[in-house]
Design an enzyme around this catalytic site. Structure first.
Site, mmCIF file in Angstrom:
data_model
loop_
_atom_site.group_PDB
_atom_site.id
_atom_site.type_symbol
_atom_site.label_atom_id
_atom_site.label_comp_id
_atom_site.label_asym_id
_atom_site.label_seq_id
_atom_site.Cartn_x
_atom_site.Cartn_y
_atom_site.Cartn_z
ATOM 1 N N HIS A 63 41.277 -20.479 -56.509
ATOM 2 C CA HIS A 63 41.802 -21.685 -56.962
ATOM 3 C C HIS A 63 41.319 -22.167 -58.169
ATOM 4 O O HIS A 63 41.558 -23.130 -58.143
ATOM 5 C CB HIS A 63 41.720 -22.403 -55.427
ATOM 6 C CG HIS A 63 39.930 -23.270 -55.586
ATOM 7 N ND1 HIS A 63 39.020 -22.331 -54.665
ATOM 8 C CD2 HIS A 63 39.604 -24.092 -56.155
ATOM 9 C CE1 HIS A 63 38.253 -23.251 -54.485
ATOM 10 N NE2 HIS A 63 38.012 -23.845 -55.242
ATOM 11 N N ASP A 107 40.298 -15.906 -51.579
ATOM 12 C CA ASP A 107 40.650 -17.069 -52.170
ATOM 13 C C ASP A 107 39.671 -16.234 -53.572
ATOM 14 O O ASP A 107 38.366 -16.107 -53.565
ATOM 15 C CB ASP A 107 39.962 -17.995 -51.855
ATOM 16 C CG ASP A 107 39.976 -19.046 -53.081
ATOM 17 O OD1 ASP A 107 40.483 -18.683 -54.288
ATOM 18 O OD2 ASP A 107 39.571 -20.217 -52.672
ATOM 19 N N SER A 200 33.012 -24.964 -56.506
ATOM 20 C CA SER A 200 34.274 -24.091 -56.121
ATOM 21 C C SER A 200 34.315 -22.447 -57.218
ATOM 22 O O SER A 200 34.226 -22.573 -58.234
ATOM 23 C CB SER A 200 36.044 -24.631 -57.155
ATOM 24 O OG SER A 200 36.125 -25.567 -55.624
#
EC number: 3.4.21.4
Length: 247
Positions: A63, A107, A200
């Protein structure tokens, strides 16, 4: 509930996880050079973290994808040019072919550097896992980002958090219907300490092995809402075959 909607309910400026910086709450400032595998992904600004797994490859979260990325290695104070950093552009950015942006399954992505990094005391690789980490294993999560659960305070220096891997039952109970076999939870069910969207793409390292990639979560350091991480041990074959096919 879809994690994209969760972010929208939290009042995120953009209701996608793509550009969310990390929020390590309840942690501490890392010792300089203690996390030499940590990288910053930069697009004119720091937008995600990542981990150096060889002199020419970085692993991060899918992502965090951008078609062109500058990888910054050897960073500690992210706001100051300290003289030991290496800034290397991406040659290839490869998302997992089964990445699902709706539920954030698979992910994970790989970044090939346009030239090899120079490995030294400030820039070093982290090993891929030989086996999955058992619940209760203590891990180190790191990143630059907001240190407040409400409000903002972005630190200059790399932040660290020690947190245990939770059981899959605890993880699934925290997020009913949202946890896949490619996700693990780590943190504290009582709240107070967390990586909230984590940098992230940033690392979760347990016993010298990369076991997690910061992926998603609900809020930050909230009770019964631990951080959710990509389960790296499920992707070792994909990582190795992708590197071999793009060497």
């Amino acid at each position: 509930m879809n994690p994209l909607l969760i972010l929208a309910f939290l009042g995120a400026a953009v209701a996608t996880p793509t550009d969310d910086d990390d929020k390590i709450v309840g942690g501490y400032t890392c010792e300089e050079n203690s996390v030499p595998y940590q990288v910053s992904l930069n697009a004119g600004y720091h937008f995600c973290g990542g981990s150096l797994i060889s002199d020419q490859w970085v692993v991060s979260a899918a992502h965090c994808y951008k078609s062109r990325i500058q990888v910054r290695l050897g960073e500690y104070n992210i706001d100051v040019l300290e003289g030991n950093e290496q800034f290397i552009n991406s040659a290839k950015v490869i998302r997992h072919p089964n990445y699902n942006s709706w539920i954030l399954d698979n992910d994970i992505m790989l970044i090939k550097l346009s030239s090899p990094a120079v490995l030294n005391a400030r820039v070093a690789t982290i090993s891929l896992p030989r086996a999955c980490a058992a619940p209760g294993t203590q891990c180190l999560i790191s990143g630059w980002g907001n240190t407040l659960s409400s409000g903002t305070n972005y630190p200059e220096l790399l932040q660290c958090l020690d947190a245990p891997i939770l059981t899959q039952a605890q993880c699934e109970a925290s997020y009913p219907g949202q946890i896949t076999e490619n996700m693990i939870c780590a943190g504290f069910l009582e709240g107070g300490k967390d990586s909230c969207q984590g940098d992230s793409g940033g690392p979760v390292v347990c016993n010298g092995e990369l076991q997690g990639i910061v992926s998603w979560g609900y809020g930050c350091a909230q009770k019964n809402k631990p951080g959710v991480y990509t389960k790296v041990c499920n992707f070792v074959d994909w990582i190795q075959s992708t590197i071999a096919a793009n060497s």
